[in-house]
Motif scaffolding. Sequence first.
Motif, short mmCIF file in Angstrom:
data_model
loop_
_atom_site.label_atom_id
_atom_site.label_comp_id
_atom_site.label_asym_id
_atom_site.label_seq_id
_atom_site.Cartn_x
_atom_site.Cartn_y
_atom_site.Cartn_z
N MET A 14 45.92 34.46 43.43
CA MET A 14 46.11 35.38 42.31
C MET A 14 45.98 36.83 42.77
O MET A 14 45.04 37.18 43.48
CB MET A 14 45.10 35.07 41.21
N LEU A 27 53.28 31.06 29.46
CA LEU A 27 52.82 30.67 30.79
C LEU A 27 52.85 29.15 30.95
O LEU A 27 53.31 28.62 31.96
CB LEU A 27 51.40 31.21 31.00
N VAL A 32 52.86 37.36 35.25
CA VAL A 32 52.50 37.42 33.83
C VAL A 32 52.19 38.88 33.53
O VAL A 32 51.30 39.46 34.15
CB VAL A 32 51.23 36.58 33.55
N ILE A 44 47.07 40.06 31.42
CA ILE A 44 46.05 39.09 31.00
C ILE A 44 45.19 39.77 29.95
O ILE A 44 44.52 40.75 30.22
CB ILE A 44 45.19 38.63 32.20
N THR A 72 45.10 32.91 28.57
CA THR A 72 46.03 33.36 29.61
C THR A 72 45.31 33.43 30.95
O THR A 72 45.83 33.00 31.98
CB THR A 72 46.61 34.74 29.25
N ALA A 118 46.35 31.11 34.05
CA ALA A 118 46.82 31.80 35.25
C ALA A 118 45.99 31.40 36.46
O ALA A 118 46.52 31.09 37.53
CB ALA A 118 46.76 33.31 35.04
N VAL A 130 50.24 33.75 41.53
CA VAL A 130 50.29 34.38 40.21
C VAL A 130 49.99 35.87 40.34
O VAL A 130 49.01 36.26 40.95
CB VAL A 130 49.26 33.74 39.25
N SER A 139 49.54 39.48 38.08
CA SER A 139 49.38 39.95 36.72
C SER A 139 48.67 41.31 36.70
O SER A 139 48.29 41.83 37.75
CB SER A 139 48.59 38.94 35.88
#
Length: 545
Positions: free
Chosen positions: A290, A350, A363, A366, A371, A375, A385, A387
């Motif tokens: 992430m 998502l 995305v 958040i 979410t 995620a 991911v 974001s």
Amino acid sequence: MPDQTKLAGGVKALQQEAKEKAVQNKAKELDIPYVNLLTMPLNPDLSKVIPKEVAEAAGVAVFFQSGKKLRVAAADLDEKAQALIEKLRKDGYWAEVSLASEESIRAAHKIYFSKQYQEKEKVETEFREEDLGSFAEEIAGIQELKTKIEAASSDAALKYIQVGAYKTHSSDIHFQPEEKMVLVRFRIDGVLKSVFEITRKTYDGLIKEIKYLSHLKLNITNIPQDGQYSFILNKRQINVRVSTLPTHYGEACVMRLLDSQRSAIPLEELGFEGESLKNIQGAVQLTHGMILVTGPTGSGKTTTLYTMLQSIDTQAKKVITLEDPIEYNLPGISQSQIDEDQEYDFASGLRAILRQDPNVIMVGEIRDLETAETAAQASLTGHLVLSTLHTNSALESIPRLINMGVKSFILAPSLDLIVAQRLVRKLCPDCMESKPISESEKSHIAEVLEKIRAKGIEAPVMPTELKSAKGCDKCSHTGYKGQVAIAEVLRFDQLLRNMILENKPMPEIYDYISKQCKMLTLKEDGVLKVVSGLTTLDEVERVAK
Ligand SMILES: [Zn+2]
């Protein structure tokens, strides 16, 4: 008789509401989604998907497109409509059908196919740079725009303003009603500048035109409204996000301009360098994990995310985004637009895109636990991911996610990289000059360079001169032109993950990061950019206190 007109309008609105409710119930019976196109901003470009005659005969309208994915509204699921949907699917589209009222379909067709719109578009594409010639770089030139605007019809006046903003590389246009006039301001390189005042009469016409184009309710001025439209300038499509707000002297309006075909800017040019750049480049190539980009609104988060996405090999990897709104079109990437009214939000979206077997997911933001957790879990099951999070620093992001309710055993293994950033204005290359460094500048910079060295990061020697700029025609006499990011880039290592996993107190975690993670703070990165002559201490102070 304004009161009677208002009353008639009110009755009509109630009747329409009842009709929409009936269609909504029917959709529920048929177990298909319902859509109300009367309240939804529609992109006239969607008129190109289905030819006018076919769309009118079948009573359908496309209201969303992302690559080959379509969402189509139909007033009735009769043979004609079904045959058309079937044909779209044969043509390789993935089409989802929603039920809509006849009024909805008619309203969409009016926007897509009416002579009025077709003619309007023609006028827009004829609008060329030469028309504004020397206005190109100078705000002073914009003053002349005012005369043209006051004399023009509302739609022509709006076009002048759009072109003026585009030519000065403004990101936003602000209309601020005052007691006797309306102030027009452009945001250029992140800073608001007053460009001129217009009469309230001119503004009345302008705001109606803007609201009409962005499908806002014209008769409503006492609640905030949001919408969007697009215009074409020199064959480039510029998307405009409109938001209105009731104020003491009338409805204020802010328009954000988004150039949908803006070309990719390399990470280096955005302002990332050294270890920070290497850490980002490494993280973007991960197969799972992430990456979060944080900062307040207007800090360049989206641009950084888009640049990261564009460095991914989309031939080998499937990249899907979930955005609100889609700001720029990215080639090779499936972009999907959030639609809260249709319960297509970040969390449900998502879950939906995870079923599309992606490698990389972006995305937009958040905002809630659902979410955040989806995620984080996605990143643990073979997805990268990306974001954004609305926090001020990289460090703050960890307690923010924990306070949202994300369990540390999910959070710890998923996080790979957090970027916190701000934008500072760059010195104008045309009027920049060197000046001997002052004693106070020296001691300020020395302190920061010492901190950088203490972290084991290489720092430059104390300069004898610093750059400053006095302003010239090229930079609208501000001394600055363009922006660059200053950033803190936190790369997670196993020890840091363990500390989060073991729920160690935040001060202990912060201490570890500042001593062991070789991360520059926003201010430290900013000072390095001052030393290298990109910006000034004032700018760094302004955005990173
Ligand atoms: Zn200059």
